[in-house]
Design a protein around this motif. Structure first.
Motif, PDB file in Angstrom:
ATOM      1  N   GLY A  25     -21.765 -12.119  -5.044  1.00 11.93           N
ATOM      2  CA  GLY A  25     -22.284 -13.231  -4.266  1.00 11.93           C
ATOM      3  C   GLY A  25     -22.154 -13.126  -2.771  1.00 11.93           C
ATOM      4  N   ALA A  26     -20.923 -13.090  -2.260  1.00 18.01           N
ATOM      5  CA  ALA A  26     -20.713 -13.347  -0.841  1.00 18.01           C
ATOM      6  C   ALA A  26     -21.496 -12.430   0.093  1.00 18.01           C
ATOM      7  N   GLU A  27     -21.751 -11.188  -0.314  1.00 17.28           N
ATOM      8  CA  GLU A  27     -22.461 -10.283   0.594  1.00 17.28           C
ATOM      9  C   GLU A  27     -23.925 -10.675   0.789  1.00 17.28           C
ATOM     10  N   ASP A  28     -24.430 -11.537  -0.073  1.00 23.27           N
ATOM     11  CA  ASP A  28     -25.820 -11.993   0.057  1.00 23.27           C
ATOM     12  C   ASP A  28     -25.927 -13.350   0.757  1.00 23.27           C
ATOM     13  N   ILE A  29     -24.796 -13.818   1.258  1.00 22.81           N
ATOM     14  CA  ILE A  29     -24.785 -15.150   1.871  1.00 22.81           C
ATOM     15  C   ILE A  29     -24.955 -15.055   3.384  1.00 22.81           C
ATOM     16  N   ILE A  30     -25.868 -15.863   3.909  1.00 24.30           N
ATOM     17  CA  ILE A  30     -26.037 -15.921   5.362  1.00 24.30           C
ATOM     18  C   ILE A  30     -25.788 -17.360   5.816  1.00 24.30           C
ATOM     19  N   VAL A  31     -24.862 -17.496   6.751  1.00 27.64           N
ATOM     20  CA  VAL A  31     -24.535 -18.829   7.261  1.00 27.64           C
ATOM     21  C   VAL A  31     -25.092 -18.946   8.681  1.00 27.64           C
ATOM     22  N   ASP A  32     -25.816 -20.022   8.947  1.00 27.84           N
ATOM     23  CA  ASP A  32     -26.433 -20.247  10.256  1.00 27.84           C
ATOM     24  C   ASP A  32     -26.083 -21.627  10.786  1.00 27.84           C
ATOM     25  N   LEU A  62     -20.383 -22.033  -4.228  1.00 29.42           N
ATOM     26  CA  LEU A  62     -19.345 -22.266  -3.227  1.00 29.42           C
ATOM     27  C   LEU A  62     -18.258 -23.109  -3.894  1.00 29.42           C
ATOM     28  N   THR A  63     -17.074 -22.552  -4.006  1.00 24.29           N
ATOM     29  CA  THR A  63     -16.027 -23.244  -4.764  1.00 24.29           C
ATOM     30  C   THR A  63     -14.991 -23.911  -3.881  1.00 24.29           C
ATOM     31  N   GLU A  64     -14.838 -23.398  -2.650  1.00 22.27           N
ATOM     32  CA  GLU A  64     -13.732 -23.887  -1.837  1.00 22.27           C
ATOM     33  C   GLU A  64     -13.997 -23.568  -0.377  1.00 22.27           C
ATOM     34  N   ILE A  65     -13.478 -24.396   0.519  1.00 25.83           N
ATOM     35  CA  ILE A  65     -13.479 -24.022   1.937  1.00 25.83           C
ATOM     36  C   ILE A  65     -12.042 -24.074   2.445  1.00 25.83           C
ATOM     37  N   ARG A  66     -11.768 -23.206   3.406  1.00 25.93           N
ATOM     38  CA  ARG A  66     -10.419 -23.168   3.988  1.00 25.93           C
ATOM     39  C   ARG A  66     -10.557 -23.023   5.490  1.00 25.93           C
ATOM     40  N   THR A  67      -9.669 -23.648   6.226  1.00 20.60           N
ATOM     41  CA  THR A  67      -9.647 -23.466   7.674  1.00 20.60           C
ATOM     42  C   THR A  67      -8.252 -23.774   8.187  1.00 20.60           C
ATOM     43  N   GLU A  68      -7.886 -23.070   9.264  1.00 20.28           N
ATOM     44  CA  GLU A  68      -6.545 -23.297   9.799  1.00 20.28           C
ATOM     45  C   GLU A  68      -6.485 -24.631  10.548  1.00 20.28           C
ATOM     46  N   MET A 128     -13.741 -20.887   9.754  1.00 21.09           N
ATOM     47  CA  MET A 128     -13.735 -21.516   8.443  1.00 21.09           C
ATOM     48  C   MET A 128     -14.109 -20.448   7.413  1.00 21.09           C
ATOM     49  N   THR A 129     -13.380 -20.435   6.313  1.00 23.38           N
ATOM     50  CA  THR A 129     -13.642 -19.466   5.246  1.00 23.38           C
ATOM     51  C   THR A 129     -14.327 -20.172   4.082  1.00 23.38           C
ATOM     52  N   LEU A 130     -15.474 -19.654   3.704  1.00 21.99           N
ATOM     53  CA  LEU A 130     -16.172 -20.175   2.526  1.00 21.99           C
ATOM     54  C   LEU A 130     -15.821 -19.264   1.352  1.00 21.99           C
ATOM     55  N   VAL A 131     -15.364 -19.848   0.278  1.00 22.05           N
ATOM     56  CA  VAL A 131     -14.948 -19.064  -0.884  1.00 22.05           C
ATOM     57  C   VAL A 131     -15.960 -19.274  -2.009  1.00 22.05           C
ATOM     58  N   PHE A 132     -16.462 -18.181  -2.561  1.00 19.84           N
ATOM     59  CA  PHE A 132     -17.479 -18.271  -3.611  1.00 19.84           C
ATOM     60  C   PHE A 132     -16.896 -17.862  -4.955  1.00 19.84           C
ATOM     61  N   SER A 133     -17.543 -18.326  -6.020  1.00 17.20           N
ATOM     62  CA  SER A 133     -17.093 -17.945  -7.355  1.00 17.20           C
ATOM     63  C   SER A 133     -17.166 -16.428  -7.455  1.00 17.20           C
TER      64      SER A 133
END
Lengths: 154, 207
Positions: A25-32, A62-68, A128-133
């Motif tokens: 999944g994640a390598e095909d994701i583009i965030v804009d 998208l299962t989770e987001i994380r940020t400091e 921000m980190t987007l975590v995918f299944s």
């Protein structure tokens, strides 16, 4: 619109450092178009918006987001009923079909940043980190705009 | 003979008029009325509540009469809808330019527990300078909400609470009469014409 960052390299490196078959999944994701509003202090929740596009052939979730910047970041959905009353609820996992774009935007889905660790100051940015299944991750640099900003251009 | 005919025409006419009135009542105020009609705010002149603005001044519905008004309910801990709407309102006021000075623009909190006068003062400072922030005692907020037909409720969330609330922007003319609502999901380009129309109803409508 300034494409705000998605380093495929960063994403891949993160993936590699995780357990082996976690690349899905994640390598095909583009965030804009990621952006946040500045916060007033730390007692109020912050918010982040962006578009997440799945350019691959398989659905991703998208299962989770994380940020400091926040202890409890979570994707929420604002909905407005027939009486014009708006409410927010946790959106849970977000499935993105191949070729589909999910927009986190004002009045709809948004990343709600609860328990801010520091004030979100206009002009700064945070990660921000987007975590995918499957475990794939995408790291996004989110610029902080003014409190009254209405979109990624301010 | 002739008189009788006129009378019967008259009776038929009255019957038709009665039916028209009945159908009108049914559709506007009666059981056939769309729900939205009952949710329209009452006129400002029919409201009664006492609040405090972000500079500590005592305010009420009468404060708004004399100029056209734009009123929005929300709370400063609201991360999405409220800053978006207040940002939109600020944008509309920028577009109106000098005309914006002819309007009252008020943000009334539905969360007086956290939105003190000083919290409101700090918050409204981030938006258009015309924006005023009103807060007050919970029962006065409740009376204001009743007049505007605004619904709000506290919803517990982990570590605190959030507020569900009516998110439309209400427009009143200078006489305090309700003119229209800009709904949250309405296309934004409809907003400016509505605001201009509200300002125009000042002209000739003055008593």
């Amino acid at each position: 619109m300034k494409p705000v960052f998605l380093s495929a390299v960063t994403a891949l490196m993160l993936n590699v450092s995780l357990s082996a078959p976690a690349l899905a999944g994640a390598e095909d994701i583009i965030v804009d178009g990621a952006w946040s509003r500045a916060s007033i202090g730390t007692s109020r929740p912050g918010v982040a918006y962006m578009t997440i596009r799945n350019t691959g052939d398989e659905p991703v979730t998208l299962t989770e987001i994380r940020t400091e910047i926040a202890m409890m970041p979570e994707i929420h959905r604002t909905s407005t009923n027939e009486q014009g009353v708006s409410s927010m609820t946790p959106a849970g996992e977000i499935k993105i079909e191949p070729g589909e774009t999910v927009a986190l935007e004002p009045g709809g889905l948004h990343a709600m940043l609860m328990r801010l660790q520091r004030p979100m100051a206009e002009g700064e940015s945070y990660k921000m980190t987007l975590v995918f299944s499957g475990g794939g991750e995408v790291v996004v640099e989110v610029p902080i705009l003014g409190v009254a900003a209405r979109g990624p251009e301010g | 003979m002739r008189r009788r005919r006129i009378l019967s025409y008259g009776a038929a006419g009255l019957g038709a008029l009665g039916l028209t009135l009945f159908v009108g009542w049914w559709r506007v105020d009666g059981p056939g009325a769309p729900v939205a009609v009952e949710q329209r705010p009452v006129d400002l002149t029919a409201m009664d509540f006492r609040l405090t603005d972000h500079e500590g001044n005592a305010v009420g519905p009468e404060t708004l009469v004399g100029r056209a008004s734009m009123v929005f309910f929300g709370f400063t801990f609201c991360p999405d809808v409220c800053p978006t709407t207040l940002g939109d309102i600020s944008g509309w006021l920028d577009d109106l330019g000098a005309e914006a000075e002819r309007m009252n623009v008020v943000f009334i909190t539905v969360d007086p527990e956290r939105d003190t006068v000083s919290a409101m003062k700090e918050y409204v400072g981030y938006f258009h300078p015309a924006l005023r922030g009103w807060t007050g005692a919970p029962d006065e907020i409740s009376r204001a909400a009743e007049g505007f037909r605004v619904i709000y409720e506290k919803v517990p969330v982990e570590g605190g609470y959030t507020m569900n609330h009516t998110a439309g922007v209400f427009l009143f003319n200078a006489e305090g009469r309700f003119v229209s609502t800009i709904d949250y999901h309405e296309p934004r380009e409809f907003a400016l014409p509505k605001i201009r129309r509200t300002l125009e109803t000042d002209d000739g409508g003055q008593t």
